[in-house]
Design an enzyme around this catalytic site. Structure first.
Site, mmCIF file in Angstrom:
data_model
loop_
_atom_site.group_PDB
_atom_site.id
_atom_site.type_symbol
_atom_site.label_atom_id
_atom_site.label_comp_id
_atom_site.label_asym_id
_atom_site.label_seq_id
_atom_site.Cartn_x
_atom_site.Cartn_y
_atom_site.Cartn_z
ATOM 1 N N ASP A 64 0.856 -1.182 0.000
ATOM 2 C CA ASP A 64 0.000 0.000 0.000
ATOM 3 C C ASP A 64 0.900 1.243 0.000
ATOM 4 O OD1 ASP A 64 -1.155 0.626 3.407
ATOM 5 O OD2 ASP A 64 0.792 -0.028 2.721
ATOM 6 N N TYR A 66 3.023 4.707 0.638
ATOM 7 C CA TYR A 66 3.692 5.348 1.773
ATOM 8 C C TYR A 66 2.697 6.286 2.456
ATOM 9 C CZ TYR A 66 7.961 3.774 -0.591
ATOM 10 O OH TYR A 66 8.938 3.026 -1.190
ATOM 11 N N HIS A 186 10.690 -10.128 0.238
ATOM 12 C CA HIS A 186 10.503 -8.686 0.094
ATOM 13 C C HIS A 186 11.828 -7.970 0.344
ATOM 14 C CE1 HIS A 186 8.860 -4.646 0.815
ATOM 15 N NE2 HIS A 186 7.795 -5.062 0.145
#
Length: 226
Positions: A64, A66, A186
């Site tokens: 999503d 910042y 990630h």
């Protein structure tokens, strides 16, 4: 919200009439009227404006936006010039340096990638100021899954980066044998050392594109005079 245009509007038109999207639209409109929400409303669909469906070469899925001021502008992992480079993007730059020799730039503005066909898509497209994940579960995920399915349907070679567990869960939607799906942990400081560093996704991507007669991505983000 700024409207979608061009081939994205045509491809996603069925979503606009669905109940979940009407509810999502009402929710987002209400949030912007009462709170500070990022990115600015006119930037929500920047990933689509910068990278038309017909020009997508690479899909990079983030989570999503910042949630601090002047950072988010509608492209996953990217921040507007003048901001510090976020930790995950710092690690992306480190991997780019080790993989392709790119120098580490002084900014995190990734529009150059989007303009070349790298779709910088977040799974959720809005967020409350200073409240990470605050717009999860409101309908954005269903909408961006529809985006991923449209990309999967494209009858040409496309590279898809799936970094981190939430992105890797999207793999079930990616069954087109023409595409190259690359998975890794990630790039956040919490997980980058578990296999993101050394994954060489950028060189693998460009080798695949070139092998299929497609112009490779120039991944070097240049320094800006800030």
């Amino acid at each position: 919200m700024a409207a979608l245009t061009g081939d994205w509007e045509q491809a996603l038109k069925p979503e606009f009439g669905k109940e979940y999207y009407r509810n999502l639209f009402a929710f987002v409109k209400d949030e912007y009227s009462k709170r500070v929400i990022y990115p600015p409303a006119n930037d929500i669909f920047n990933a689509f404006h910068c990278t038309p469906l017909s020009e997508v070469k690479v899909l990079l899925i983030g989570q999503d936006p910042y949630h601090n001021e002047h950072q988010a502008h509608g492209l996953s992992f990217s921040v507007l010039p003048g901001n510090d480079i976020p930790p995950s993007l710092q690690n992306i730059y480190k991997e780019l340096h080790d993989d392709l020799g790119c120098y580490i730039p002084n900014n995190g503005y990734l529009k150059k990638w989007a303009d070349q066909g790298v779709m910088l898509l977040n799974a959720v497209l809005t967020v409350r100021a200073h409240q990470a994940n605050s717009h999860q579960g409101k309908g954005w995920e269903q909408f961006t899954d529809a985006v991923i399915k449209e990309i999967n349907k494209q009858d040409r070679p496309i590279v898809i980066f799936l970094w981190g567990t939430p992105a890797r869960k999207k793999k079930v939607m990616l069954d087109n044998p023409k595409h190259l799906v690359l998975e890794a942990p990630h790039p956040s400081p919490l997980s980058a050392y578990r296999g993101f560093f050394g994954c060489k996704h950028f060189s693998k991507c460009n080798e695949f594109l070139e092998k299929n007669g497609i112009e490779p991505i120039d991944w070097q983000i240049e320094n800006l005079v800030i």
